[in-house]
Design an enzyme around this catalytic site. Structure first.
Site, PDB file in Angstrom:
ATOM      1  N   GLY A 129     -22.613   3.198   3.308  1.00  0.00           N
ATOM      2  CA  GLY A 129     -23.424   3.725   2.205  1.00  0.00           C
ATOM      3  C   GLY A 129     -23.400   2.742   1.058  1.00  0.00           C
ATOM      4  O   GLY A 129     -22.512   1.872   0.986  1.00  0.00           O
ATOM      5  N   ASN A 130     -24.362   2.890   0.183  1.00  0.00           N
ATOM      6  CA  ASN A 130     -24.506   1.955  -0.941  1.00  0.00           C
ATOM      7  C   ASN A 130     -23.233   1.889  -1.798  1.00  0.00           C
ATOM      8  O   ASN A 130     -22.370   2.784  -1.717  1.00  0.00           O
ATOM      9  CB  ASN A 130     -25.704   2.401  -1.795  1.00  0.00           C
ATOM     10  N   ILE A 131     -23.141   0.882  -2.641  1.00  0.00           N
ATOM     11  CA  ILE A 131     -22.047   0.794  -3.617  1.00  0.00           C
ATOM     12  C   ILE A 131     -22.123   2.055  -4.488  1.00  0.00           C
ATOM     13  O   ILE A 131     -23.207   2.405  -4.967  1.00  0.00           O
ATOM     14  CB  ILE A 131     -22.212  -0.445  -4.524  1.00  0.00           C
ATOM     15  N   SER A 152     -21.642   5.156  -3.457  1.00  0.00           N
ATOM     16  CA  SER A 152     -22.096   6.368  -2.747  1.00  0.00           C
ATOM     17  C   SER A 152     -20.950   7.354  -2.498  1.00  0.00           C
ATOM     18  O   SER A 152     -21.204   8.511  -2.146  1.00  0.00           O
ATOM     19  CB  SER A 152     -22.794   6.001  -1.429  1.00  0.00           C
ATOM     20  N   GLY A 153     -19.709   6.910  -2.647  1.00  0.00           N
ATOM     21  CA  GLY A 153     -18.587   7.838  -2.523  1.00  0.00           C
ATOM     22  C   GLY A 153     -17.715   7.615  -1.295  1.00  0.00           C
ATOM     23  O   GLY A 153     -16.920   8.486  -0.913  1.00  0.00           O
ATOM     24  N   LYS A 154     -17.810   6.448  -0.690  1.00  0.00           N
ATOM     25  CA  LYS A 154     -17.050   6.169   0.537  1.00  0.00           C
ATOM     26  C   LYS A 154     -15.537   6.281   0.306  1.00  0.00           C
ATOM     27  O   LYS A 154     -14.836   6.906   1.089  1.00  0.00           O
ATOM     28  CB  LYS A 154     -17.390   4.765   1.066  1.00  0.00           C
ATOM     29  N   THR A 211     -13.791   7.898  -1.882  1.00  0.00           N
ATOM     30  CA  THR A 211     -13.320   9.277  -2.092  1.00  0.00           C
ATOM     31  C   THR A 211     -13.209  10.002  -0.761  1.00  0.00           C
ATOM     32  O   THR A 211     -12.205  10.675  -0.476  1.00  0.00           O
ATOM     33  CB  THR A 211     -14.309  10.040  -3.000  1.00  0.00           C
ATOM     34  N   GLU A 227     -13.806   1.801   6.204  1.00  0.00           N
ATOM     35  CA  GLU A 227     -14.755   1.792   5.096  1.00  0.00           C
ATOM     36  C   GLU A 227     -15.540   0.494   5.224  1.00  0.00           C
ATOM     37  O   GLU A 227     -14.988  -0.593   5.121  1.00  0.00           O
ATOM     38  CB  GLU A 227     -14.035   1.828   3.748  1.00  0.00           C
TER      39      GLU A 227
END
Ligand code: DGT
Length: 218
Positions: free
Chosen positions: A17-19, A21-23, A25, A93
């Site tokens: 996911g984009n910078i 986006s919450g990866k 967390t 990630e």
């Protein structure tokens, strides 16, 4: 999709996911699950590579440092692909795949990476991807609007990221979409993609992602 329980093979998932986006967390929540071995992104080795902050150098002068940054990103991510997991599911990630199909692709299309640099990075990626350890079984795509990502990046306020703007996030968003929705690139066999609405609050994003992982195991 075969389940890790049925064939006893370790499953490797990349959370993409984009910078912003919450990866991170989601990964820190998945870390608590006995089902998962979580392999975080090697960001520390990018902000302190033998004393050099390559991430800051990249953002300060992308034309000068993009090739160096991407070479190092592919190398450090490839090392994580080969890291063994004890739990049934290995969760990464990002991956060398997003480095190639999102960042490298984007930097080339925006004329930051020269053709020769792009070709060398592509050759390097092709060499890495021929290794079984670099293959993914599943991608979980945290899909958020560039605007949401920018708000989160501003809120967390990483010193290296102050120059990130909506335009950069929008082009990176397009690269994620091209890569993961119509499956524009030829990874063979290309892993299935599950999409999570990452505009939701972090509890919902985690719970949706965790449900995907539980479904995989059960
Ligand atoms: P999150 O938890 O979804 O907010 O994700 P982040 O922002 O902690 O992690 P990520 O991988 O999206 O980005 C961390 C920083 O590293 C960010 O400034 C973007 C940069 N970055 C990550 N991978 C690459 C890459 O392959 N190339 C370039 N140029 N930058 C990258």
């Amino acid at each position: 999709m075969s389940s890790p329980k049925k064939n006893k093979k370790k499953f490797t998932i990349a959370v993409e996911g984009n910078i912003g986006s919450g990866k991170s967390t989601v990964l820190s929540c998945l870390e608590k699950s006995p089902l998962c071995d979580v392999i975080p992104e090697p960001i520390e080795s990018w902000t302190n590579h033998k004393g050099h902050n390559i991430l800051a150098m990249f953002y300060d002068d992308p034309h000068r440092w993009a090739f160096v940054f991407e070479t190092n990103a592919l190398m450090t991510l490839a090392k994580l692909h080969t890291q063994l997991a004890k739990a049934p599911v290995k969760v990464m990630e990002r991956s060398i795949h997003s480095a190639r199909y999102c960042f490298i692709e984007n930097l080339h299309r925006s004329n930051v990476l020269q053709d020769v640099e792009y070709q060398i990075l592509d050759d390097y990626f092709e060499m890495l991807i021929s290794n079984e350890a670099c293959k993914l079984d599943l991608i979980i795509y945290l899909r958020a609007t560039p605007k949401t990502c920018l708000e989160r990046i501003r809120a967390r306020n990483r010193p290296e990221e102050t120059t990130i703007d909506l335009n950069y996030l929008t082009t990176l968003h397009r690269r994620h979409e091209e890569w993961l929705i119509p499956r524009a690139y030829g990874d063979t066999p290309s892993p299935p993609v599950l999409i999570v609405d990452a505009n939701q609050n972090k509890e919902r994003v985690y719970s949706d992602t965790n449900n995907h992982v539980i479904n995989l195991i059960s």
